[in-house]
Design a protein around this motif. Sequence first.
Motif, short mmCIF file in Angstrom:
data_model
loop_
_atom_site.label_atom_id
_atom_site.label_comp_id
_atom_site.label_asym_id
_atom_site.label_seq_id
_atom_site.Cartn_x
_atom_site.Cartn_y
_atom_site.Cartn_z
N ASP A 115 -18.40 -26.26 -27.33
CA ASP A 115 -18.24 -26.79 -28.69
C ASP A 115 -19.37 -27.68 -29.19
OD1 ASP A 115 -15.84 -25.43 -28.97
OD2 ASP A 115 -14.62 -27.13 -28.38
N ILE A 116 -20.61 -27.22 -29.06
CA ILE A 116 -21.72 -27.91 -29.72
C ILE A 116 -21.73 -27.36 -31.14
CG2 ILE A 116 -24.20 -28.32 -29.77
CD1 ILE A 116 -24.17 -27.75 -26.70
N VAL A 117 -21.22 -28.14 -32.07
CA VAL A 117 -21.05 -27.68 -33.44
C VAL A 117 -22.37 -27.78 -34.20
CG1 VAL A 117 -19.79 -28.06 -35.60
CG2 VAL A 117 -18.62 -28.33 -33.41
N CYS A 118 -22.71 -26.70 -34.89
CA CYS A 118 -23.94 -26.62 -35.68
C CYS A 118 -23.57 -26.31 -37.13
CB CYS A 118 -24.83 -25.49 -35.14
SG CYS A 118 -25.17 -25.60 -33.37
N ASP A 119 -24.55 -26.38 -38.00
CA ASP A 119 -24.30 -26.08 -39.42
C ASP A 119 -23.77 -24.67 -39.62
OD1 ASP A 119 -25.09 -28.55 -40.43
OD2 ASP A 119 -27.16 -27.92 -40.77
N ASN A 120 -24.21 -23.74 -38.79
CA ASN A 120 -23.84 -22.34 -39.00
C ASN A 120 -23.10 -21.73 -37.81
OD1 ASN A 120 -26.12 -22.37 -37.37
ND2 ASN A 120 -27.00 -20.52 -38.26
N GLY A 121 -22.41 -22.57 -37.05
CA GLY A 121 -21.62 -22.02 -35.95
C GLY A 121 -21.46 -22.97 -34.80
#
Length: 132
Positions: A115-121
Amino acid sequence: MATIVETAVSAGSFTTLVAAVGAAGLVDTLNGEGPFTVFAPTDEAFAALPEGTVEGLLADIPTLTSILTFHVVPGAVHAADLTDGLKAATVNGAELTFDLTDGVKVNGATVVTADIVCDNGVIHVIDAVLLP
């Protein structure tokens, strides 16, 4: 936040993956709108492949692209969304299977950071390179 590619670059532990994504021409796609879920092998995972494998893949873009897109699932899949035995279709058309009996494994690779959250996923760090 940052895109999947920007996050991978800034982490510093995905130099081989980032180089491979660049060689395969997938940077714009993985910087795109998404969302995407990427199961990202570390540099150590690539280093564990037999000697010459990475160099061979960098010289064989169709095979490299197939392997890289096997690490990407359309949509944002978080750890909480996973169930034991769940199958998820990858961008290359093959399926990943999840095993939650002893931690989280995807096709035998262990998820070491989820769960390393990024802007696009979302990025999930894995300890092995997945082969379709």
